[in-house]
Design an enzyme around this catalytic site. Structure first.
Site, short mmCIF file in Angstrom:
data_model
loop_
_atom_site.label_atom_id
_atom_site.label_comp_id
_atom_site.label_asym_id
_atom_site.label_seq_id
_atom_site.Cartn_x
_atom_site.Cartn_y
_atom_site.Cartn_z
N GLY A 70 0.76 -1.24 0.00
CA GLY A 70 0.00 0.00 0.00
C GLY A 70 0.79 1.29 0.00
O GLY A 70 0.20 2.36 0.14
N ASP B 53 -5.25 -5.76 -5.87
CA ASP B 53 -4.19 -6.75 -5.67
C ASP B 53 -4.82 -8.14 -5.50
O ASP B 53 -5.97 -8.25 -5.09
CB ASP B 53 -3.35 -6.41 -4.44
CG ASP B 53 -1.94 -7.01 -4.51
OD1 ASP B 53 -0.98 -6.25 -4.67
OD2 ASP B 53 -1.82 -8.24 -4.41
N LYS C 111 6.52 -0.19 -13.43
CA LYS C 111 7.88 -0.69 -13.21
C LYS C 111 8.30 -1.60 -14.35
O LYS C 111 7.54 -2.46 -14.79
CB LYS C 111 7.94 -1.47 -11.89
CG LYS C 111 9.33 -2.03 -11.59
CD LYS C 111 9.31 -2.94 -10.37
CE LYS C 111 9.18 -2.15 -9.09
NZ LYS C 111 9.27 -3.01 -7.88
#
Length: 245
Positions: free
Chosen positions: A85, A108, A188
């Site tokens: 988080g 998630d 990412k």
């Protein structure tokens, strides 16, 4: 020493800072020892605890947004692979979600403890119906899609690269389904960054695309982030249930 017991020594390194060396007993693997040493000696880990952030990754998003200013007050954000988080905390604070000014939806596969101003959904964003479900939760499209996800590694370089690429491609496709015009996508990537085919697609869908590496990324890490701003793709039409007309 009891099996699994951890002890440590402290000494100053070449810069004069204290360095913790972990000594382990029992069946603890070398990789676990090295990971624990890295955590204990990482200034961002200690700072995250002081600042109340759930992970050191929070500082990466802070740095990227401080420079590129896409987390604006009042906007809507989706955080993919959000647990534990850290990024959701930053997003909620910057868009004013806790004050009802903006909106943050975190997703998630794992459960995640509640964060003020953040709506959490435990689901797979790669599922075919995931964009529809999330758009319905949000009551409209997102202005930013964030992804600090990393695929589980096998140790086989080619396999790991394919897993990482597949995850980033999935996140980019999801972003194209849910973003508002002008929206931002941050994800990412590793090593040389997003591959050529994905970069070509992102450059078609966004006005500007670049790779960034925040200072809080570990120096020995190959991680980078792809930052795509100014979404100009053609997302699917919203249904009335998702917030369309």
């Amino acid at each position: 020493m009891r099996p699994g017991c951890v002890t440590s020594d402290m000494a100053k390194d070449t810069t004069g800072r204290l360095h913790v060396t972990v000594k382990t007993g029992g069946k603890r693997k070398l990789s676990s020892k090295l990971w624990l040493e890295r955590q204990l000696n990482d200034p961002y880990v200690a700072q995250a605890k002081r600042d109340g952030f759930r992970s050191r990754a929070a500082y990466k998003l802070l740095e990227i947004d401080d420079k590129h200013h896409f987390l604006k007050r009042g906007i809507s954000v989706i955080d993919l692979g959000a647990a534990p988080g850290g990024w959701s905390q930053i997003a909620a604070k910057r868009v004013g979600a806790a004050d009802g000014k903006g909106r943050v939806v975190a997703i998630d596969l794992l459960a995640m403890p509640e964060i003020p101003g953040v709506t959490f959904a435990q689901l797979d964003f790669l599922a075919e119906d995931a964009p529809e479900k999330i758009l319905k939760m949000m009551g409209g499209r997102a202005d930013v899609v964030l992804s600090d996800m990393a695929a589980n590694t096998t140790g086989h370089r080619k396999t790991d690269q394919l897993r990482i690429l597949g995850l980033v491609e999935g996140a980019a496709a999801f972003a194209a389904d849910v973003l508002n015009p002008g929206g931002t996508f941050v994800a990412k990537v590793f090593q040389s960054g997003a591959d050529a085919e994905l970069m070509t697609q992102l450059k078609r869908d966004f006005a500007t695309v670049k790779h960034v590496k925040p200072a809080s990324s570990r120096q020995d890490s190959s991680e980078r982030y792809v930052l795509a701003m100014g979404f100009r793709g053609q997302p699917k039409a919203l249904t009335s249930e998702q917030g369309g007309a």
